[in-house]
Design an enzyme around this catalytic site. Structure first.
Site, mmCIF file in Angstrom:
data_model
loop_
_atom_site.group_PDB
_atom_site.id
_atom_site.type_symbol
_atom_site.label_atom_id
_atom_site.label_comp_id
_atom_site.label_asym_id
_atom_site.label_seq_id
_atom_site.Cartn_x
_atom_site.Cartn_y
_atom_site.Cartn_z
ATOM 1 N N GLY A 10 -32.577 -44.169 -40.382
ATOM 2 C CA GLY A 10 -32.640 -42.838 -41.013
ATOM 3 C C GLY A 10 -32.205 -42.915 -42.460
ATOM 4 N N VAL A 13 -30.685 -38.861 -47.504
ATOM 5 C CA VAL A 13 -29.678 -39.091 -48.544
ATOM 6 C C VAL A 13 -28.363 -39.662 -47.997
ATOM 7 C CG1 VAL A 13 -28.838 -36.702 -48.585
ATOM 8 C CG2 VAL A 13 -28.746 -38.064 -50.633
ATOM 9 N N ARG A 34 -38.472 -44.047 -40.055
ATOM 10 C CA ARG A 34 -39.733 -43.816 -39.327
ATOM 11 C C ARG A 34 -40.939 -44.088 -40.221
ATOM 12 N NH1 ARG A 34 -39.172 -39.350 -34.621
ATOM 13 N NH2 ARG A 34 -38.318 -38.026 -36.232
ATOM 14 N N SER A 129 -18.200 -36.830 -43.162
ATOM 15 C CA SER A 129 -18.156 -35.709 -44.102
ATOM 16 C C SER A 129 -17.964 -36.193 -45.528
ATOM 17 C CB SER A 129 -17.002 -34.765 -43.758
ATOM 18 O OG SER A 129 -16.946 -33.732 -44.723
ATOM 19 N N GLY A 130 -18.497 -35.399 -46.441
ATOM 20 C CA GLY A 130 -18.274 -35.699 -47.853
ATOM 21 C C GLY A 130 -19.534 -35.604 -48.673
ATOM 22 N N GLY A 131 -20.641 -35.261 -48.003
ATOM 23 C CA GLY A 131 -21.891 -35.121 -48.744
ATOM 24 C C GLY A 131 -22.335 -36.457 -49.314
ATOM 25 N N LYS A 183 -15.238 -32.939 -35.932
ATOM 26 C CA LYS A 183 -16.102 -32.676 -37.092
ATOM 27 C C LYS A 183 -16.591 -31.225 -37.079
ATOM 28 C CE LYS A 183 -18.728 -33.516 -40.714
ATOM 29 N NZ LYS A 183 -19.634 -32.441 -40.929
ATOM 30 N N HIS A 186 -13.840 -29.185 -38.330
ATOM 31 C CA HIS A 186 -13.804 -29.408 -39.787
ATOM 32 C C HIS A 186 -14.798 -28.475 -40.475
ATOM 33 C CE1 HIS A 186 -15.846 -31.098 -43.301
ATOM 34 N NE2 HIS A 186 -14.683 -31.591 -43.668
ATOM 35 N N ASN A 187 -16.012 -28.425 -39.942
ATOM 36 C CA ASN A 187 -17.033 -27.584 -40.572
ATOM 37 C C ASN A 187 -16.685 -26.103 -40.462
ATOM 38 O OD1 ASN A 187 -18.362 -30.008 -40.958
ATOM 39 N ND2 ASN A 187 -20.354 -29.153 -40.490
ATOM 40 N N GLU A 190 -14.291 -25.472 -43.014
ATOM 41 C CA GLU A 190 -15.042 -25.455 -44.288
ATOM 42 C C GLU A 190 -15.621 -24.050 -44.525
ATOM 43 O OE1 GLU A 190 -17.923 -28.777 -44.753
ATOM 44 O OE2 GLU A 190 -19.432 -27.235 -45.062
ATOM 45 N N LYS A 260 -26.238 -23.912 -41.001
ATOM 46 C CA LYS A 260 -26.998 -24.788 -40.099
ATOM 47 C C LYS A 260 -26.463 -24.785 -38.683
ATOM 48 C CE LYS A 260 -28.663 -27.867 -43.702
ATOM 49 N NZ LYS A 260 -27.508 -27.936 -44.601
HETATM 50 C C1 6PG Z 1 -19.761 -32.182 -44.605
HETATM 51 C C2 6PG Z 1 -20.455 -30.860 -44.434
HETATM 52 C C3 6PG Z 1 -21.828 -30.979 -43.917
HETATM 53 C C4 6PG Z 1 -22.500 -29.632 -43.630
HETATM 54 C C5 6PG Z 1 -22.947 -28.935 -44.843
HETATM 55 C C6 6PG Z 1 -23.833 -27.712 -44.620
HETATM 56 O O1 6PG Z 1 -18.745 -32.330 -43.950
HETATM 57 O O2 6PG Z 1 -20.180 -33.030 -45.398
HETATM 58 O O3 6PG Z 1 -19.746 -30.122 -43.481
HETATM 59 O O4 6PG Z 1 -21.751 -31.737 -42.753
HETATM 60 O O5 6PG Z 1 -23.592 -29.841 -42.843
HETATM 61 O O6 6PG Z 1 -21.848 -28.586 -45.596
HETATM 62 O O7 6PG Z 1 -23.340 -26.814 -43.701
HETATM 63 P P1 6PG Z 1 -23.964 -25.344 -43.576
HETATM 64 O O8 6PG Z 1 -25.406 -25.447 -43.957
HETATM 65 O O9 6PG Z 1 -23.803 -24.933 -42.165
HETATM 66 O O10 6PG Z 1 -23.210 -24.502 -44.542
#
Ligand code: 6PG
Length: 482
Positions: A10, A13, A34, A129-131, A183, A186-187, A190, A260
């Site tokens: 996969g 990014v 894929r 996590s951390g983008g 996690k 965590h979200n 967030e 999401k």
């Molecule tokens: C992370 C974030 C990530 C999350 C986005 C979008 O830990 O890097 O939590 O996993 O998917 O921040 O989340 P939403 O679209 O639900 O706001």
């Protein structure tokens, strides 16, 4: 092909950046996507000259790995993960390890741990996590699943994870779906942090009439104190960012928040577990309400806002908003930890709460100075039942309480919604009350449904029913239960 330490499937990014991070730390990685075009572009581009090779088929990928094989999936959560697991399973040997690093629902991870375990394979479901930047230079990693697999994955994950005061922001979380559960929380947190910051922002903009630039200065200043965190830092940056016409870009962005689903899952889990996770759940609802843009436009015409009624001194109110935000944040993390403790008890997961704070201390979206304080609270008292009982947070709440009330009142007086700030205060007032109003609820339940009640002058566990109107029988509702 060279023999690789790890494979990653996969190349979106997060996947690409994790692979580059692994290669930078001396690991050899085989990658698969894929569409092979994407793999080739990656190999010829940012992966060039690094210990990264492409596999055109899953068989090639499996054959390129040292044993036990470690294959990480960074694909869309849901059925795509199951599809890859189904394709990989017949190609693997006993003891090989499949890792899912997406935002998967924890119950899926529990199921996958069991299913793969039955086939002699190991599974790790891990939060990452951390983008984009975190994945590239040090994410927070929260793995759970088969503990037997952890020693093989640990050196790689702890090398690529963020470091905080010399410790990796990655530790074993627990069995089954524990990694993805943590996690998910965590979200949820967030969501709560973002909502609190947004409420503070709106109080400043609309309550105090401040410009985006003025708010930028305030958040920049706050980031030097107890609120020091990644989300406050990016908020300050966002507020100073100008659109092409020189106006703040934030003012051009439609006020309808997306999501999401991980915040919603956290709220659902709290309802299932009976834990009052009010701040996070209100934050999810606030996003839902924001998305009703057209209805809000209509309602705003019918119910125009009342104008500010009270003159306040800007500096005084800014301090109140700051303290309210800090206190509500303490409540949000308290509730998040209460939820994790309940999940640990229900699922029999031995969660390490200080370790979780350390994992969140760096690399992830909620990283902050504050998490260092949570870590120290658990270091000082391993069996800490509730964050509000830790002396550090007790003092912080007591110092902030009066200002927190002022901030909420200011919102109410100006018709500015503060669902997170105010629901946190309502939770606090309920939590610290010897007496709440549930005696009346019990009486009502008994009145209309003979649901029975306990009495303050009798031991707990003795149940009473009253014939409230003199015409009912003495039959209790339990009589009718099937
Ligand atoms: C992370 C974030 C990530 C999350 C986005 C979008 O830990 O890097 O939590 O996993 O998917 O921040 O989340 P939403 O679209 O639900 O706001």
């Amino acid at each position: 092909m060279f023999q690789a330490d790890m494979a990653l499937i996969g190349l979106a990014v997060m996947g690409q950046n994790l692979v580059l991070n692994m290669a930078d730390h001396g690991f050899k990685v085989t990658v698969y996507n894929r569409s092979f075009d994407k793999t080739q572009t990656f190999i010829d581009g940012s992966a060039k000259g690094k210990s990264i090779q492409a596999a055109e088929t899953l068989t090639d990928l499996v054959n390129s790995l040292s044993k036990p094989r470690k294959i990480m999936l960074m694909v869309k959560a849901g059925s795509v993960v199951d599809d890859f697991i189904d394709q990989l399973t017949p190609l693997l040997d006993a003891g090989d390890i499949i890792i899912d690093g997406g935002n998967s629902l924890y119950t899926d991870s529990t199921r996958r741990t069991r299913e793969l375990g039955n086939k002699g394979l190991y599974f790790i479901g891990t939060g990452v996590s951390g983008g984009e930047e975190g994945a590239r230079f040090g994410p927070s990693i929260m793995p759970g699943g088969h503990p037997e697999a952890w020693p093989f994955v640990k050196p790689i994950f702890q090398a690529i994870a963020a470091q905080s005061d010399g410790d990796a922001c990655c530790e074993w979380v627990g069995p089954e779906g524990a990694g993805h559960y943590v996690k998910m929380v965590h979200n949820g947190i967030e969501y709560g942090d973002m909502q609190l910051i947004s409420e503070a922002y709106q109080l400043m903009r609309e309550g105090l009439g401040m410009s985006a630039d003025e708010c930028h200065e305030v958040f920049k200043e706050w980031n030097r104190g107890v609120l020091d965190s990644y989300l406050i830092e990016i908020t300050a940056d966002i507020l100073s960012f100008k659109d092409t016409d020189g106006e703040p870009l934030v003012d051009k962005i439609l006020d309808a928040a997306g999501q999401k689903g991980t915040g919603k899952w956290t709220g659902i889990s709290s309802l299932e577990m009976g834990i009052p996770l009010t701040l996070i759940t209100e934050s999810v609802y606030a996003r839902c309400l924001s998305a009703l843009k057209n209805e809000r436009l209509q309602a705003a015409k019918i119910y125009p806002r009342t104008l500010p009624t009270v003159e306040v001194e800007r500096e005084v109110m800014l301090q109140a908003i700051h303290d309210g935000l800090y206190a509500a944040k303490i409540i949000s993390y308290t509730q998040g930890y209460m939820l994790m403790a309940q999940a640990a008890s229900e699922f029999k997961w031995p969660l390490n709460y200080g370790g979780i704070a350390l994992m969140w201390r760096g690399g992830c979206i909620i990283r902050s100075r504050f998490l260092g304080e949570i870590k120290s609270a658990f270091d000082k008292q391993l069996d800490l039942a509730n964050l509000l009982q830790a002396p550090f947070f007790e003092q912080a709440i007591k110092e902030a309480e009066s200002n927190w009330r002022h901030a909420v009142i200011f919102g109410v007086q100006n018709s500015i919604p503060t669902p997170a700030l105010s629901s946190a205060l309502a939770f606090f007032d309920g939590y610290r009350s010897e007496q709440v109003s549930a005696n009346l609820i019990q009486a009502q339940r008994d009145y209309f449904g003979a649901h029975t009640y306990e009495r303050v002058d009798r031991p707990r566990g003795e149940w009473f029913h009253t014939d409230w109107v003199g015409s009912g029988g003495n039959i209790r509702s339990s009589t009718y239960e099937v």
